[in-house]
Design a protein around this motif. Structure first.
Motif, PDB file in Angstrom:
ATOM      1  N   THR A  16       1.738  -9.801  11.721  1.00  0.00           N
ATOM      2  CA  THR A  16       1.443  -8.389  12.000  1.00  0.00           C
ATOM      3  C   THR A  16       2.666  -7.674  12.596  1.00  0.00           C
ATOM      4  N   GLU A  17       2.504  -6.374  12.792  1.00  0.00           N
ATOM      5  CA  GLU A  17       3.552  -5.559  13.421  1.00  0.00           C
ATOM      6  C   GLU A  17       3.315  -5.416  14.923  1.00  0.00           C
ATOM      7  N   ILE A  18       2.571  -6.342  15.533  1.00  0.00           N
ATOM      8  CA  ILE A  18       2.190  -6.175  16.943  1.00  0.00           C
ATOM      9  C   ILE A  18       3.411  -5.994  17.853  1.00  0.00           C
ATOM     10  N   ALA A  53       9.680  -5.727  -6.074  1.00  0.00           N
ATOM     11  CA  ALA A  53       8.578  -6.531  -5.532  1.00  0.00           C
ATOM     12  C   ALA A  53       8.933  -8.002  -5.657  1.00  0.00           C
ATOM     13  N   LYS A  54       8.180  -8.832  -4.906  1.00  0.00           N
ATOM     14  CA  LYS A  54       8.375 -10.275  -5.077  1.00  0.00           C
ATOM     15  C   LYS A  54       7.872 -10.646  -6.481  1.00  0.00           C
ATOM     16  N   SER A  55       8.331 -11.812  -6.989  1.00  0.00           N
ATOM     17  CA  SER A  55       8.183 -12.061  -8.428  1.00  0.00           C
ATOM     18  C   SER A  55       6.734 -12.037  -8.936  1.00  0.00           C
ATOM     19  N   ALA A  69       0.819  -1.213   0.000  1.00  0.00           N
ATOM     20  CA  ALA A  69       0.000   0.000   0.000  1.00  0.00           C
ATOM     21  C   ALA A  69       0.858   1.271   0.000  1.00  0.00           C
ATOM     22  N   VAL A  70       1.815   1.337   0.935  1.00  0.00           N
ATOM     23  CA  VAL A  70       2.649   2.543   1.052  1.00  0.00           C
ATOM     24  C   VAL A  70       3.583   2.675  -0.163  1.00  0.00           C
ATOM     25  N   GLY A  71       4.241   1.575  -0.525  1.00  0.00           N
ATOM     26  CA  GLY A  71       5.160   1.616  -1.673  1.00  0.00           C
ATOM     27  C   GLY A  71       4.450   2.014  -2.948  1.00  0.00           C
ATOM     28  N   VAL A  85       8.560  -2.101   3.326  1.00  0.00           N
ATOM     29  CA  VAL A  85       8.091  -3.405   3.815  1.00  0.00           C
ATOM     30  C   VAL A  85       7.631  -3.214   5.268  1.00  0.00           C
ATOM     31  N   LYS A  86       6.965  -4.206   5.809  1.00  0.00           N
ATOM     32  CA  LYS A  86       6.514  -4.111   7.193  1.00  0.00           C
ATOM     33  C   LYS A  86       7.722  -4.064   8.142  1.00  0.00           C
ATOM     34  N   ALA A  87       7.533  -3.427   9.303  1.00  0.00           N
ATOM     35  CA  ALA A  87       8.643  -3.234  10.246  1.00  0.00           C
ATOM     36  C   ALA A  87       9.239  -4.564  10.714  1.00  0.00           C
ATOM     37  N   GLN A 112       7.952   3.340   7.477  1.00  0.00           N
ATOM     38  CA  GLN A 112       7.345   2.255   8.253  1.00  0.00           C
ATOM     39  C   GLN A 112       6.842   2.792   9.588  1.00  0.00           C
ATOM     40  N   ASN A 113       5.892   2.085  10.151  1.00  0.00           N
ATOM     41  CA  ASN A 113       5.447   2.409  11.505  1.00  0.00           C
ATOM     42  C   ASN A 113       6.356   1.750  12.529  1.00  0.00           C
ATOM     43  N   GLY A 114       6.449   2.365  13.698  1.00  0.00           N
ATOM     44  CA  GLY A 114       7.247   1.784  14.778  1.00  0.00           C
ATOM     45  C   GLY A 114       8.366   2.728  15.184  1.00  0.00           C
ATOM     46  N   ALA A 143      -4.030   7.008   4.870  1.00  0.00           N
ATOM     47  CA  ALA A 143      -4.834   5.797   5.016  1.00  0.00           C
ATOM     48  C   ALA A 143      -4.908   5.120   3.652  1.00  0.00           C
ATOM     49  N   LEU A 144      -4.256   3.955   3.551  1.00  0.00           N
ATOM     50  CA  LEU A 144      -4.061   3.288   2.266  1.00  0.00           C
ATOM     51  C   LEU A 144      -4.337   1.794   2.413  1.00  0.00           C
ATOM     52  N   ALA A 145      -4.712   1.152   1.310  1.00  0.00           N
ATOM     53  CA  ALA A 145      -4.889  -0.317   1.349  1.00  0.00           C
ATOM     54  C   ALA A 145      -4.764  -0.864  -0.066  1.00  0.00           C
TER      55      ALA A 145
HETATM   56  N1  LIG Z   1      -1.343   1.026   4.892  1.00  0.00           N
HETATM   57  C1  LIG Z   1      -1.358   2.198   5.512  1.00  0.00           C
HETATM   58  O1  LIG Z   1      -2.336   2.953   5.427  1.00  0.00           O
HETATM   59  C2  LIG Z   1      -0.185   2.655   6.306  1.00  0.00           C
HETATM   60  C3  LIG Z   1       0.911   1.842   6.531  1.00  0.00           C
HETATM   61  N2  LIG Z   1       1.955   2.326   7.279  1.00  0.00           N
HETATM   62  C4  LIG Z   1       3.148   1.525   7.533  1.00  0.00           C
HETATM   63  O2  LIG Z   1       3.875   1.406   6.316  1.00  0.00           O
HETATM   64  C5  LIG Z   1       4.621   0.174   6.294  1.00  0.00           C
HETATM   65  C6  LIG Z   1       4.235  -0.596   5.036  1.00  0.00           C
HETATM   66  O3  LIG Z   1       2.863  -0.955   5.181  1.00  0.00           O
HETATM   67  P1  LIG Z   1       1.900  -1.365   3.988  1.00  0.00           P
HETATM   68  O4  LIG Z   1       2.361  -0.766   2.721  1.00  0.00           O
HETATM   69  O5  LIG Z   1       0.527  -1.115   4.470  1.00  0.00           O
HETATM   70  O6  LIG Z   1       2.177  -2.943   3.949  1.00  0.00           O
HETATM   71  P2  LIG Z   1       1.903  -3.972   2.760  1.00  0.00           P
HETATM   72  O7  LIG Z   1       1.875  -5.317   3.392  1.00  0.00           O
HETATM   73  O8  LIG Z   1       0.736  -3.519   1.945  1.00  0.00           O
HETATM   74  O9  LIG Z   1       3.201  -3.823   1.859  1.00  0.00           O
HETATM   75  C7  LIG Z   1       4.458  -4.366   2.154  1.00  0.00           C
HETATM   76  C8  LIG Z   1       4.941  -5.025   0.879  1.00  0.00           C
HETATM   77  O10 LIG Z   1       6.313  -5.401   0.988  1.00  0.00           O
HETATM   78  C9  LIG Z   1       6.444  -6.642   0.332  1.00  0.00           C
HETATM   79  N3  LIG Z   1       7.665  -7.334   0.704  1.00  0.00           N
HETATM   80  C10 LIG Z   1       7.953  -7.971   1.860  1.00  0.00           C
HETATM   81  N4  LIG Z   1       9.187  -8.521   1.799  1.00  0.00           N
HETATM   82  C11 LIG Z   1       9.676  -8.233   0.569  1.00  0.00           C
HETATM   83  C12 LIG Z   1      10.877  -8.541  -0.106  1.00  0.00           C
HETATM   84  N5  LIG Z   1      11.826  -9.275   0.478  1.00  0.00           N
HETATM   85  N6  LIG Z   1      11.056  -8.098  -1.375  1.00  0.00           N
HETATM   86  C13 LIG Z   1      10.098  -7.365  -1.977  1.00  0.00           C
HETATM   87  N7  LIG Z   1       8.927  -7.047  -1.396  1.00  0.00           N
HETATM   88  C14 LIG Z   1       8.715  -7.468  -0.139  1.00  0.00           C
HETATM   89  C15 LIG Z   1       5.192  -7.397   0.750  1.00  0.00           C
HETATM   90  O11 LIG Z   1       4.962  -8.538  -0.044  1.00  0.00           O
HETATM   91  P3  LIG Z   1       4.177  -9.799   0.649  1.00  0.00           P
HETATM   92  O12 LIG Z   1       2.859  -9.272   1.154  1.00  0.00           O
HETATM   93  O13 LIG Z   1       4.064 -10.756  -0.490  1.00  0.00           O
HETATM   94  O14 LIG Z   1       5.068 -10.273   1.771  1.00  0.00           O
HETATM   95  C16 LIG Z   1       4.137  -6.302   0.538  1.00  0.00           C
HETATM   96  O15 LIG Z   1       3.711  -6.230  -0.788  1.00  0.00           O
HETATM   97  C17 LIG Z   1       4.246  -0.556   7.591  1.00  0.00           C
HETATM   98  O16 LIG Z   1       5.212  -0.289   8.574  1.00  0.00           O
HETATM   99  C18 LIG Z   1       2.908   0.083   7.987  1.00  0.00           C
HETATM  100  O17 LIG Z   1       2.651   0.004   9.358  1.00  0.00           O
HETATM  101  C19 LIG Z   1       1.978   3.604   7.776  1.00  0.00           C
HETATM  102  C20 LIG Z   1       0.913   4.433   7.572  1.00  0.00           C
HETATM  103  C21 LIG Z   1      -0.252   4.036   6.839  1.00  0.00           C
END
Ligand SMILES: NC(=O)C1=CN([C@@H]2O[C@H](COP(=O)(O)OP(=O)(O)OC[C@H]3O[C@@H](n4cnc5c(N)ncnc54)[C@H](OP(=O)(O)O)[C@@H]3O)[C@@H](O)[C@H]2O)C=CC1
Ligand SMILES: CC(C)(CO)C(=O)C(=O)O
Length: 303
Positions: free
Chosen positions: A266-268, A29-31, A9-11, A74-76, A100-102, A125-127
């Motif tokens: 999760t990021e709990i 991104a993953k393949s 979502a964020v990326g 990526v997640k934290a 990232q959050n945290g 706020a993204l999804a």
């Molecule tokens: N969504 C939101 O509204 C908000 C999010 N945040 C924070 O932003 C951060 C990112 O969150 P968000 O974008 O929502 O998370 P997402 O899960 O939507 O995105 C993370 C992406 O990273 C990918 N990824 C993980 N490992 C790898 C890797 N080795 N190589 C390539 N890609 C990889 C995941 O793929 P896969 O799922 O296949 O593992 C997934 O597509 C978090 O810390 C979140 O808390 C902060 C504010 C708002």
């Protein structure tokens, strides 16, 4: 080139806006997702329309070496693993920004990279609603800083701010990054786990008196931890921001709610779990953060 590591979502949102502004952006991104994004493009779904973008995507992590700026999206809980994976390919000139959050991302990443890392707090706020569609529910501004900052780092932060400004993304460089990190962390402790457990949007959450009382308790526990760590917070401003979350993003469910729904880790541990851990270290009670941590961990075991 701007590297976006993690096309979630964020990326996809911030990388998409940077690409749309004409800057050179490469998504990592993953393949499976890389293939879909490369062939079908990226959609940003706004409330009124959907913006379609052709983007450059790769699953070849070695191309990180081409990056002038690297945005870690990526997640934290994946920070350390991903940092170790990319370290051999990271040029010394690449600016690294944790999106990232945290509270602990910059420290974790800089321990692996052996140099300072900047952080962006994301007020958006993204999804993801499909492999190549990110849905925008509001907000979007960023607060940038470098934990342990000295004046010497301002140029790097300004370069990152300029990059976002070119894409019309509102950015503020923080005057007190520690305070801002804690403020955002408390907001995430307040909402993310509760929204995940109830699969409940922020407006519904705040409208229920028993849930908003739980939020008050979470926040008060975090305020006590901050005091014990001698972090000065503007408590009234944070309480106000918490009220605003439900008003600004009424229909949003937290990123943790999205993780639980998709059965992802999760990021709990970075949010309420960190409050619990700090409570143990500081000998302060954190019963509500502790219970929420256990409940989310039980959810994860059901996947
Ligand atoms: N969504 C939101 O509204 C908000 C999010 N945040 C924070 O932003 C951060 C990112 O969150 P968000 O974008 O929502 O998370 P997402 O899960 O939507 O995105 C993370 C992406 O990273 C990918 N990824 C993980 N490992 C790898 C890797 N080795 N190589 C390539 N890609 C990889 C995941 O793929 P896969 O799922 O296949 O593992 C997934 O597509 C978090 O810390 C979140 O808390 C902060 C504010 C708002
Ligand atoms: C800003 C907020 C609370 C938006 O949902 C968030 O950070 C998250 O979901 O992780």
């Amino acid at each position: 080139m701007i590297a976006i590591l993690g096309a979630g979502a964020v990326g996809c949102y911030y990388g998409g806006l940077l690409a749309a502004s004409g800057q050179e952006v490469l998504f990592f991104a993953k393949s499976k997702r890389a293939k879909i994004l490369q062939t079908e493009g990226l959609n940003i779904r706004w409330s009124t329309h959907t913006q379609h973008l052709k983007i450059q995507v790769t699953d070849d992590i070695q191309r990180i070496r081409e990056a002038n700026a690297l945005l870690i999206c990526v997640k934290a809980n994946q920070s350390t693993a991903i940092a170790n994976q990319i370290k051999p390919f990271l040029s010394t000139n690449t600016m690294v920004l944790s999106m990232q959050n945290g509270l602990q991302n910059a420290q974790r990443l800089s321990e692996v990279f052996g140099r300072p890392v900047d952080v962006a707090m994301i007020y958006a706020a993204l999804a993801m609603t499909s492999d190549n569609t990110v849905s925008y529910q509001g907000g979007g501004h960023l607060v940038l800083g470098r934990p342990g900052d000295t004046a010497a780092h301002q140029d790097a932060l300004q370069a990152l701010a300029d990059m976002f400004h070119k894409a019309n993304i509102p950015v503020k460089i923080s005057a007190n990054i520690t305070q801002d990190l804690w403020s955002k962390w408390i907001i995430n402790c307040a909402f993310n786990a509760l929204s995940a457990l109830g699969q409940i949007a922020y407006q519904d959450l705040m409208q229920q008196a028993h849930l908003s009382e739980i939020i008050n308790s979470i926040v008060n526990e975090c305020f006590a931890l901050a005091k014990a760590e001698k972090i000065t917070l503007d408590e009234a401003a944070i309480s106000h921001q918490i009220q605003q979350v439900a008003i600004q993003w009424p229909l949003q469910k937290s990123s943790m709610a999205q993780d639980v729904m998709a059965k992802r880790p999760t990021e709990i541990a970075e949010l309420n779990g960190l409050a619990q851990a700090k409570g143990v270290l500081l000998n302060l009670p954190t019963p509500i953060n502790t219970v929420l941590t256990s409940l989310i961990k039980m959810q994860e075991r059901l996947y």
